[in-house]
Design an enzyme around this catalytic site. Structure first.
Site, PDB file in Angstrom:
ATOM      1  N   LEU A  37       0.607  -1.062  -0.280  1.00 59.29           N
ATOM      2  CA  LEU A  37      -0.418   0.072   0.153  1.00 59.29           C
ATOM      3  C   LEU A  37       0.864   1.002  -0.315  1.00 59.29           C
ATOM      4  O   LEU A  37       2.243   1.213   1.239  1.00 59.29           O
ATOM      5  CB  LEU A  37      -1.264  -0.059   1.398  1.00 59.29           C
ATOM      6  CG  LEU A  37      -2.462  -0.328   1.321  1.00 59.29           C
ATOM      7  CD1 LEU A  37      -3.124  -0.491   2.619  1.00 59.29           C
ATOM      8  CD2 LEU A  37      -2.369  -0.339  -0.062  1.00 59.29           C
ATOM      9  N   ASP A  38       0.829   2.231  -0.880  1.00 65.06           N
ATOM     10  CA  ASP A  38       1.434   3.581  -0.882  1.00 65.06           C
ATOM     11  C   ASP A  38       1.391   4.015   0.406  1.00 65.06           C
ATOM     12  O   ASP A  38       0.669   3.780   1.427  1.00 65.06           O
ATOM     13  CB  ASP A  38       0.826   4.611  -1.722  1.00 65.06           C
ATOM     14  CG  ASP A  38       1.093   4.371  -3.365  1.00 65.06           C
ATOM     15  OD1 ASP A  38       1.842   3.389  -3.780  1.00 65.06           O
ATOM     16  OD2 ASP A  38       0.292   3.966  -4.235  1.00 65.06           O
ATOM     17  N   PRO A  39       2.583   4.713   1.089  1.00 62.44           N
ATOM     18  CA  PRO A  39       2.692   5.915   1.684  1.00 62.44           C
ATOM     19  C   PRO A  39       1.649   6.334   2.193  1.00 62.44           C
ATOM     20  O   PRO A  39       1.139   6.059   3.981  1.00 62.44           O
ATOM     21  CB  PRO A  39       3.954   6.203   1.474  1.00 62.44           C
ATOM     22  CG  PRO A  39       5.035   5.329   0.477  1.00 62.44           C
ATOM     23  CD  PRO A  39       3.552   4.897   0.207  1.00 62.44           C
TER      24      PRO A  39
END
Length: 297
Positions: A37-39
């Site tokens: 998951l992207d930050p």
């Protein structure tokens, strides 16, 4: 060391690897995540512990569900709100236009992976090359969109936006979907907020934050929240073996179909021994079950 899966709610600002490192430290167990998951994204991030790290790919390969904000009027180099604006439009879009365009994105479609992604081309991550100003030729990939549903319209606002729920296959880039919707609408678009609400059999309702995990570990009751591997593999049909197969199971050998109590065809199965314990994932071909991943604890 623990064996099983913790359904973590990833909060904004953490990378997926950040979460893994915290879980490792807290549980003193081998750990691995099940899909980046992207930050700046939030939501479901199942973390496998101990022997369960062997099935991370099976969870990673499961369908996902997301809730995303689609912001109209501009595209960015990262295809999300954290990038630099690349194209802009003052065109206003009607609800009917959006509903018509959404129908083009159902089912099996081709999607071009974004430059700002962790995919490797010629041994290098695309995002590394993007940061160096290099544009790499990429091949479109097949993905599957099961369902698209608009949960909220914000078309009277500036910029216009709407909130979209997406049920999709693995490998789907939601920010690319938002970008492509904008191109089809002729007004450009990028992704705002992103929340993952499902990853395979793991949902947001029973996901826990890292802060809660710390309290759980302090109280010594992780077992209440540690989910068995069977939960993640319930999409695989089970085959129960008789006691006759036990010595072959213990030695990691192939199993004969005649030692099972089920009727089944060729395919991939979750094998359970005569005591009811999980053995592993096997592939059946020509009445012989061959071990793929042994999960005996």
């Amino acid at each position: 060391m623990y064996n099983g899966i913790i359904n973590i709610y990833k909060q904004r600002g953490f990378t997926s690897n950040d979460v893994v490192q915290v879980v490792k430290k807290l549980t003193k167990s081998k750990a691995g995540h099940t899909g980046t998951l992207d930050p700046q994204a939030t939501g479901v991030l199942p973390i496998c512990l101990g022997k369960a790290t062997k099935i991370a790919d099976y969870i990673m390969g499961a369908d996902k569900q997301y809730i995303a904000k689609v912001v109209l009027g501009s595209s960015t180099d990262t295809q999300d709100a954290h990038g630099v604006a690349t194209l802009q439009s003052s065109k206003r879009v009607a609800q009917g236009d959006i509903e018509a365009v959404l129908t083009h994105f159902f089912g099996e479609i081709l999607q071009l992976p974004p430059m700002y992604s962790a995919i490797k081309v010629d041994g290098k991550r695309l995002y590394e090359q993007a940061r160096a100003g290099i544009d790499v030729e990429r091949k479109p990939r097949q993905i599957f969109i099961h369902n698209l549903e608009v949960l909220r319209w914000n078309l009277d606002d500036f910029p216009q936006s709407f909130v979209l729920r997406v049920d999709c296959s693995k490998g789907t880039y939601i920010r690319t979907l938002c970008n492509d919707l904008g191109e089809q609408l002729g007004c450009f678009a990028h992704m705002g907020d992103l929340l993952r609400t499902k990853s395979g059999n793991f949902g947001i309702n029973n996901a826990i934050t890292l802060d809660k995990l710390r309290k759980i570990m302090d109280n010594g009751n992780l077992d209440r929240y540690l989910l068995p591997m069977e939960d993640a593999l319930s999409h695989l049909p089970m085959v129960n073996m008789t006691e006759e197969a036990q010595k072959y199971i213990e030695n990691g050998n192939k199993l004969e179909k005649k030692w099972s109590i089920n009727n089944f065809n060729d395919g991939t199965y979750l094998i359970i021994d005569y005591k009811g314990d999980l053995v592993g994932i096997y592939r059946c071909e020509d009445d012989i079950l061959k071990p793929i991943t042994m999960l005996r604890i």
